[in-house]
Write a protein that holds these residues in place. Structure first.
Motif, mmCIF file in Angstrom:
data_model
loop_
_atom_site.group_PDB
_atom_site.id
_atom_site.type_symbol
_atom_site.label_atom_id
_atom_site.label_comp_id
_atom_site.label_asym_id
_atom_site.label_seq_id
_atom_site.Cartn_x
_atom_site.Cartn_y
_atom_site.Cartn_z
ATOM 1 N N ILE A 96 -9.266 2.439 -2.079
ATOM 2 C CA ILE A 96 -10.107 3.603 -1.835
ATOM 3 C C ILE A 96 -11.518 3.311 -2.339
ATOM 4 O O ILE A 96 -11.694 2.624 -3.361
ATOM 5 C CB ILE A 96 -9.539 4.873 -2.517
ATOM 6 C CG1 ILE A 96 -10.396 6.093 -2.172
ATOM 7 C CG2 ILE A 96 -9.415 4.692 -4.024
ATOM 8 C CD1 ILE A 96 -9.740 7.420 -2.567
ATOM 9 N N SER B 40 -8.032 3.007 7.163
ATOM 10 C CA SER B 40 -6.937 3.911 7.517
ATOM 11 C C SER B 40 -7.378 5.366 7.562
ATOM 12 O O SER B 40 -6.960 6.131 8.434
ATOM 13 C CB SER B 40 -5.799 3.773 6.492
ATOM 14 O OG SER B 40 -5.285 2.486 6.471
ATOM 15 N N VAL B 41 -8.212 5.772 6.584
ATOM 16 C CA VAL B 41 -8.591 7.176 6.427
ATOM 17 C C VAL B 41 -10.100 7.264 6.200
ATOM 18 O O VAL B 41 -10.667 6.453 5.464
ATOM 19 C CB VAL B 41 -7.844 7.832 5.239
ATOM 20 C CG1 VAL B 41 -8.237 9.300 5.105
ATOM 21 C CG2 VAL B 41 -6.333 7.681 5.391
ATOM 22 N N ARG C 254 -0.186 5.005 9.123
ATOM 23 C CA ARG C 254 -1.104 4.070 8.467
ATOM 24 C C ARG C 254 -0.802 4.052 6.973
ATOM 25 O O ARG C 254 -0.172 4.960 6.423
ATOM 26 C CB ARG C 254 -2.565 4.510 8.683
ATOM 27 C CG ARG C 254 -3.000 4.626 10.140
ATOM 28 C CD ARG C 254 -2.984 3.284 10.842
ATOM 29 N NE ARG C 254 -3.917 2.347 10.257
ATOM 30 C CZ ARG C 254 -5.195 2.231 10.641
ATOM 31 N NH1 ARG C 254 -5.675 3.028 11.599
ATOM 32 N NH2 ARG C 254 -5.996 1.338 10.089
ATOM 33 N N GLN C 255 -1.297 3.012 6.309
ATOM 34 C CA GLN C 255 -1.119 2.925 4.861
ATOM 35 C C GLN C 255 -2.471 2.716 4.196
ATOM 36 O O GLN C 255 -3.429 2.267 4.828
ATOM 37 C CB GLN C 255 -0.159 1.800 4.481
ATOM 38 C CG GLN C 255 -0.689 0.399 4.744
ATOM 39 C CD GLN C 255 0.278 -0.678 4.266
ATOM 40 O OE1 GLN C 255 1.468 -0.463 4.234
ATOM 41 N NE2 GLN C 255 -0.263 -1.826 3.881
ATOM 42 N N VAL C 256 -2.509 3.045 2.918
ATOM 43 C CA VAL C 256 -3.736 2.939 2.145
ATOM 44 C C VAL C 256 -3.552 1.859 1.083
ATOM 45 O O VAL C 256 -2.666 1.955 0.238
ATOM 46 C CB VAL C 256 -4.083 4.292 1.477
ATOM 47 C CG1 VAL C 256 -5.305 4.137 0.573
ATOM 48 C CG2 VAL C 256 -4.308 5.359 2.523
ATOM 49 N N VAL D 267 -0.171 7.215 4.185
ATOM 50 C CA VAL D 267 -1.178 8.291 4.152
ATOM 51 C C VAL D 267 -0.529 9.611 3.741
ATOM 52 O O VAL D 267 -1.105 10.403 2.972
ATOM 53 C CB VAL D 267 -1.857 8.426 5.526
ATOM 54 C CG1 VAL D 267 -2.774 9.652 5.555
ATOM 55 C CG2 VAL D 267 -2.643 7.167 5.854
ATOM 56 N N ASN E 165 -7.232 -1.130 6.001
ATOM 57 C CA ASN E 165 -6.351 -0.141 5.349
ATOM 58 C C ASN E 165 -7.009 0.539 4.147
ATOM 59 O O ASN E 165 -6.344 0.866 3.168
ATOM 60 C CB ASN E 165 -5.027 -0.783 4.905
ATOM 61 C CG ASN E 165 -4.173 -1.226 6.066
ATOM 62 O OD1 ASN E 165 -4.266 -0.641 7.151
ATOM 63 N ND2 ASN E 165 -3.357 -2.232 5.862
ATOM 64 N N GLU E 166 -8.293 0.793 4.223
ATOM 65 C CA GLU E 166 -9.001 1.420 3.114
ATOM 66 C C GLU E 166 -9.157 2.937 3.350
ATOM 67 O O GLU E 166 -9.260 3.400 4.485
ATOM 68 C CB GLU E 166 -10.378 0.774 2.943
ATOM 69 C CG GLU E 166 -11.051 1.118 1.630
ATOM 70 C CD GLU E 166 -12.102 0.067 1.238
ATOM 71 O OE1 GLU E 166 -13.225 0.463 0.932
ATOM 72 O OE2 GLU E 166 -11.759 -1.138 1.261
ATOM 73 N N PHE E 167 -9.096 3.681 2.255
ATOM 74 C CA PHE E 167 -9.372 5.125 2.269
ATOM 75 C C PHE E 167 -10.857 5.270 1.938
ATOM 76 O O PHE E 167 -11.282 4.956 0.837
ATOM 77 C CB PHE E 167 -8.499 5.805 1.204
ATOM 78 C CG PHE E 167 -8.519 7.308 1.245
ATOM 79 C CD1 PHE E 167 -9.707 8.030 1.104
ATOM 80 C CD2 PHE E 167 -7.346 8.023 1.401
ATOM 81 C CE1 PHE E 167 -9.724 9.405 1.130
ATOM 82 C CE2 PHE E 167 -7.346 9.412 1.418
ATOM 83 C CZ PHE E 167 -8.530 10.110 1.295
ATOM 84 N N GLY F 226 0.821 -1.198 0.000
ATOM 85 C CA GLY F 226 0.000 0.000 0.000
ATOM 86 C C GLY F 226 0.854 1.245 0.000
ATOM 87 O O GLY F 226 2.080 1.185 -0.139
#
Length: 556
Positions: free
Chosen positions: A31, A75-76, A26-28, A5, A45-47, A2
């Motif tokens: 999305i 994540s975001v 965190r990592q993405v 962020v 780990n999803e945006f 990934g």
């Protein structure tokens, strides 16, 4: 696999975005656009993009929505503000900060489609670079093996690229390479450390990498370490052991590198086995030629032997063993036991070779071993005056350990110590083979020294004379025919009777026969041969005929 962020926030499309929480590490990985309800539509780990529709005026509903996103381990969470949601409540931000969820606001005029496009392009580029990197590492690992480097170099490459302590063992759990892997955990897994033991547990690594299904997990106290089995040609060759500081180190990329290391290790063991098999064949052919051909001990022969790791200038005795398997009685009679041989020829020879080497090392003697049509040929370094004692010590060591490994194995041995000189190895082999042949007249598992076979060798020489052969045939013909047709043991009965010097009581005890039954057999022998067992000349003729017949039977 990934993108951090921080890297996502550097995209021009998110230039006007406002981060409302700390930027957690965190990592993405993906999305998506998700509105309430979240259910199971959000991945780790999803945006997550949202307009807050249906929650804007209801703080509790918005808080519940954020809790669902947190449970999904996204994540975001980015809200498009200005229509349904104008400001993110403080209580929602505190909830996000508590669970390290990055929350940001995006102006309403920025289209989600543009954000999706740019973030997916960034993730794809990151994936492409990671795949390119792992491909380069794969090529480095393969080249490491092809260029003649070993397992230690493989663990070094793995550690340099993953930071995970790694070790490689063979199929016997003997460590062949180690890169910062704690020796304590190796000893625990091998059963050498107590009171703690390594317990095999279900692997719960959070990854979608296909290698995950092949990882074995061991719990040692409150620690975990992992193991991958190295296979080639469907055979277990060894293990890769690895112990990351935490499970977060087992990223998709690191698992991919471990997968490539697994392939490189399998290739290494295939190569090693091929080299070993070639060396074994060269040694086998050399020793068979040495044993079965008349060879002069010249400089060329000594030089070739030295290249194979042999020193022919040492004194050796020759031991020739006939290998036989007898299935235990309980296995033959049990309906639940499979009726198969205890071991294949290859594995049987492997264990015998291993025990010969171990016994030689224990006695500090050199050994040379080969196999030929159900026989094992061993040359054992020894001092000639006490060669019988050395041979017995050597064989005691082999047989004691071998009987534990291979149930039902029996080896009869012929042993010879030639005086050396021209054709010493060929002569000693022929003498040992002769001693074995003579010893096989008796019980399986006997040890026969060539020096103890003078009488038998004299009889063997006599057995080739036609006139003597005719006398033997005439003397024993009816007796042999009677035994074969009626499945009796008159010849064996006579041999035991003769062994105990015509003592009826001792013979009946040895044969587990009633005295009258033995006397009946003895009368049958006299009747069929026309000889009296009370006449010394008749007794000698019958004994000589039986021994010559047995020698010829073995020779055939």
């Amino acid at each position: 696999m990934g993108v951090a962020v921080e890297e996502v926030l550097k995209l021009p499309v998110l230039e006007k975005a406002k981060v409302q929480t700390d930027l957690y590490d965190r990592q993405v990985d993906w999305i998506s656009v998700i509105e309430t309800p979240v259910e199971n539509f959000v991945r780790n780990n999803e945006f997550v993009l949202s307009t807050g529709v249906g929650c804007g005026d209801d703080v509790l509903a918005l808080e519940g929505y954020v809790e669902d996103v947190i449970r999904s381990e996204a994540s975001v969470l980015a809200f498009a503000t200005g229509r349904h949601l104008y400001k993110i409540p403080d209580r929602v931000l505190k909830l996000a900060e508590k669970h390290e969820l990055v929350v940001m606001e995006i102006p309403w005029e920025i289209r989600f489609g543009d954000i999706l496009q740019d973030v997916l392009r960034l993730i794809s580029e990151e994936k492409r670079q990671e795949q390119q990197r792992t491909e380069e590492i794969r090529q480095e690992l393969i080249n490491c093996v092809l260029n003649g480097k070993g397992l230690q170099e493989i663990t070094s490459i793995v550690y340099q690229n993953t930071g995970i302590p790694t070790a490689i063992s063979d199929h016997n759990k003997q460590i062949r390479a180690n890169q910062y892997f704690d020796r304590y955990y190796i000893d625990v897994l091998n059963g050498h450390e107590l009171p703690q033991e390594g317990t095999l547990v279900e692997t719960d690594i959070d990854s979608d990498h296909p290698l995950r299904h092949y990882i074995e997990t061991y719990e040692i106290g409150n620690q975990k370490c992992y193991q991958l089995t190295i296979l080639s040609n469907y055979k277990k060759q060894g293990y890769i052991l690895f112990k990351p500081k935490n499970e977060k180190d087992l990223t998709w990329v690191n698992l991919h590198i471990l997968d490539h290391a697994l392939t490189a290790c399998a290739l290494y063991f295939v190569k090693e086995n091929a080299i070993e098999m070639t060396e074994i064949r060269l040694k086998d052919n050399f020793l068979l030629d040495l044993a079965k051909q008349e060879r002069e001990m010249d400089r060329a022969l000594l030089s070739k032997a030295q290249l194979l790791g042999y020193d022919l200038e040492k004194p050796y005795i020759c031991l020739v063993g006939h290998i036989r398997f007898v299935q235990p009685e309980e296995e033959r009679t049990s309906s639940t036991m499979p009726q198969v041989k205890s071991s294949s020829i290859n594995s049987r020879n492997y264990y015998i070779q291993k025990e010969v080497t171990h016994a030689g090392d224990t006695l500090h003697r050199r050994t040379m071993t080969t196999f030929d049509e159900g026989e094992v040929i061993v040359y054992l370094e020894t001092d000639r005056p006490d060669y019988e004692e050395t041979a017995n010590q050597f064989l005691d060591l082999i047989e004691r350990r071998l009987h534990e490994l291979l149930k039902g194995i029996t080896i009869s041995w012929g042993i010879s110590c030639h005086k050396g000189g021209y054709q010493a190895f060929n002569k000693s082999y022929e003498e040992a083979a002769t001693a074995l042949k003579i010893g096989q007249q008796h019980e399986e598992g006997e040890r026969t020294f060539f020096s103890d076979t003078r009488m038998n060798r004299l009889l063997m020489a006599l057995s080739h004379e036609e006139e003597i052969g005719a006398i033997v045939s005439d003397t024993l013909e009816k007796l042999i025919d009677y035994d074969q047709k009626r499945q009796t043991e008159l010849i064996h009965t006579f041999m035991i009777y003769n062994k105990y010097n015509s003592n009826v009581s001792q013979t009946s005890r040895a044969l587990n026969l009633h005295r009258q039954s033995l006397l009946h057999r003895l009368r049958n022998i006299e009747h069929l041969t026309g000889l009296s067992l009370l006449n010394a000349d008749d007794l000698f003729l019958l004994e000589l005929s039986v021994r010559l017949w047995l020698l010829k039977k073995v020779d055939a």
